[in-house]
Design a protein around this motif. Structure first.
Motif, mmCIF file in Angstrom:
data_model
loop_
_atom_site.group_PDB
_atom_site.id
_atom_site.type_symbol
_atom_site.label_atom_id
_atom_site.label_comp_id
_atom_site.label_asym_id
_atom_site.label_seq_id
_atom_site.Cartn_x
_atom_site.Cartn_y
_atom_site.Cartn_z
ATOM 1 N N GLU A 110 0.821 -1.202 0.000
ATOM 2 C CA GLU A 110 0.000 0.000 0.000
ATOM 3 C C GLU A 110 0.859 1.258 0.000
ATOM 4 O O GLU A 110 0.596 2.208 -0.736
ATOM 5 C CB GLU A 110 -0.935 -0.001 1.213
ATOM 6 N N GLN A 111 1.911 1.274 0.841
ATOM 7 C CA GLN A 111 2.774 2.451 0.921
ATOM 8 C C GLN A 111 3.605 2.613 -0.350
ATOM 9 O O GLN A 111 3.752 3.727 -0.859
ATOM 10 C CB GLN A 111 3.690 2.347 2.141
ATOM 11 N N MET A 112 4.148 1.526 -0.879
ATOM 12 C CA MET A 112 4.936 1.610 -2.099
ATOM 13 C C MET A 112 4.079 2.081 -3.275
ATOM 14 O O MET A 112 4.545 2.814 -4.151
ATOM 15 C CB MET A 112 5.583 0.258 -2.423
ATOM 16 N N GLY A 113 2.806 1.678 -3.266
ATOM 17 C CA GLY A 113 1.917 2.077 -4.339
ATOM 18 C C GLY A 113 1.619 3.558 -4.374
ATOM 19 O O GLY A 113 1.183 4.085 -5.392
ATOM 20 N N GLN A 114 1.868 4.249 -3.269
ATOM 21 C CA GLN A 114 1.596 5.675 -3.193
ATOM 22 C C GLN A 114 2.844 6.534 -3.401
ATOM 23 O O GLN A 114 2.766 7.759 -3.379
ATOM 24 C CB GLN A 114 0.987 6.003 -1.820
ATOM 25 N N GLN A 115 3.990 5.895 -3.606
ATOM 26 C CA GLN A 115 5.257 6.625 -3.712
ATOM 27 C C GLN A 115 5.921 6.389 -5.067
ATOM 28 O O GLN A 115 5.750 5.322 -5.668
ATOM 29 C CB GLN A 115 6.210 6.182 -2.600
ATOM 30 N N PRO A 116 6.717 7.358 -5.538
ATOM 31 C CA PRO A 116 7.491 7.129 -6.763
ATOM 32 C C PRO A 116 8.617 6.129 -6.506
ATOM 33 O O PRO A 116 8.933 5.803 -5.353
ATOM 34 C CB PRO A 116 8.029 8.516 -7.107
ATOM 35 N N LEU A 117 9.225 5.665 -7.561
ATOM 36 C CA LEU A 117 10.099 4.484 -7.504
ATOM 37 C C LEU A 117 11.190 4.516 -6.440
ATOM 38 O O LEU A 117 11.281 3.613 -5.608
ATOM 39 C CB LEU A 117 10.732 4.256 -8.883
ATOM 40 N N ALA A 118 12.055 5.516 -6.464
ATOM 41 C CA ALA A 118 13.174 5.531 -5.514
ATOM 42 C C ALA A 118 12.684 5.650 -4.081
ATOM 43 O O ALA A 118 13.220 4.999 -3.175
ATOM 44 C CB ALA A 118 14.135 6.671 -5.847
ATOM 45 N N SER A 119 11.664 6.462 -3.857
ATOM 46 C CA SER A 119 11.115 6.614 -2.510
ATOM 47 C C SER A 119 10.460 5.324 -2.045
ATOM 48 O O SER A 119 10.587 4.929 -0.876
ATOM 49 C CB SER A 119 10.089 7.754 -2.482
ATOM 50 N N ALA A 120 9.762 4.643 -2.939
ATOM 51 C CA ALA A 120 9.134 3.369 -2.598
ATOM 52 C C ALA A 120 10.187 2.325 -2.239
ATOM 53 O O ALA A 120 10.049 1.581 -1.270
ATOM 54 C CB ALA A 120 8.276 2.888 -3.758
ATOM 55 N N ALA A 121 11.260 2.277 -3.023
ATOM 56 C CA ALA A 121 12.333 1.318 -2.748
ATOM 57 C C ALA A 121 12.995 1.599 -1.407
ATOM 58 O O ALA A 121 13.413 0.675 -0.700
ATOM 59 C CB ALA A 121 13.365 1.356 -3.871
ATOM 60 N N ALA A 122 13.080 2.875 -1.034
ATOM 61 C CA ALA A 122 13.728 3.237 0.225
ATOM 62 C C ALA A 122 13.014 2.651 1.428
ATOM 63 O O ALA A 122 13.631 2.420 2.478
ATOM 64 C CB ALA A 122 13.806 4.757 0.353
ATOM 65 N N GLY A 123 11.713 2.383 1.302
ATOM 66 C CA GLY A 123 10.971 1.802 2.408
ATOM 67 C C GLY A 123 10.931 0.291 2.392
ATOM 68 O O GLY A 123 10.438 -0.331 3.331
#
Length: 220
Positions: free
Chosen positions: A83-96
């Motif tokens: 859910e969180q990765m789906g709301q973030q752009p690629l690099a930011s999603a990967a960071a989590g």
């Protein structure tokens, strides 16, 4: 340098290609994606942009597949969850994502985070922490210390556009400029005959992530 060894490594897209080409001039050189809708039976329904599963394909939440997806946080409020990765752009999603911290460090060092975050649509084949741990330390240190080589290796893991699982089999040109060869179907895919997709079809705001168990080395 690595021969057939896996390096132990996580986005319309003319803009990305141009920006990377400019950054690498003089040398060669990790949203709101569609969430799975729930049917009356409570099972996830695939949206058209997720791609249709191959026959016999067992899909998880949001259309994901692969054993390593079990390591993703299940609490939708936690960083790195689907859910969180789906709301973030690629690099930011990967960071989590708990499996991609080494890749995120490499992306940051190469100065590619903003590029990955701002690109319209990308597919990233993201080496896990375990994948990077298989690379001899001296080799990894050398790549990390060479910005142009690091950028070349990382962009070799990125393909323009969103690739659904049923579009993976075949050859795909990378942002680095050379092709990746992907073979397989269902939930079983190999990249360049060396790396396996361990968690696939993770949606981010501007792309799709497939986690790999190996680091890919662009041909010399």
């Amino acid at each position: 340098m690595y021969g057939k060894k896996k390096l132990t490594a996580a986005a319309s897209l003319v803009a990305l290609s141009l920006s990377l080409a400019m950054a690498a001039c003089g040398g060669s050189d990790t949203m709101t994606a569609p969430q799975a809708r729930q049917s009356e039976t409570g099972m996830p329904m695939m949206s058209p942009s997720m791609g249709m599963p191959s026959p016999g394909m067992s899909m998880g939440p949001g259309g994901t597949f692969g054993a390593a997806c079990a390591a993703l946080p299940t609490d939708p409020a936690m960083a790195g969850s689907l859910e969180q990765m789906g709301q973030q752009p690629l690099a930011s999603a990967a960071a989590g994502n708990p499996q991609l911290s080494t890749l995120v460090a490499a992306i940051t060092k190469a100065g590619l985070a903003d590029t990955l975050n701002s690109a319209p649509e990308l597919t990233v084949f993201a080496p896990s922490n375990d994948a990077f741990s298989q690379v001899p330390k001296a080799d990894l240190d050398r790549v990390m210390a060479d910005p142009e080589l690091l950028k070349k290796v990382l962009t070799y893991h990125v393909v323009t556009g969103n690739l659904a699982p049923d579009q993976l089999d075949g050859s795909h040109k990378t942002v680095e400029g050379q092709d990746l060869k992907i073979s397989g179907s269902g939930t079983d895919f190999k990249v360049n005959d060396t790396a396996t997709i361990t968690c696939g079809n993770i949606k981010t705001k501007n792309g799709t992530v497939y986690i790999l168990d190996g680091v890919l080395m662009p041909p010399a």
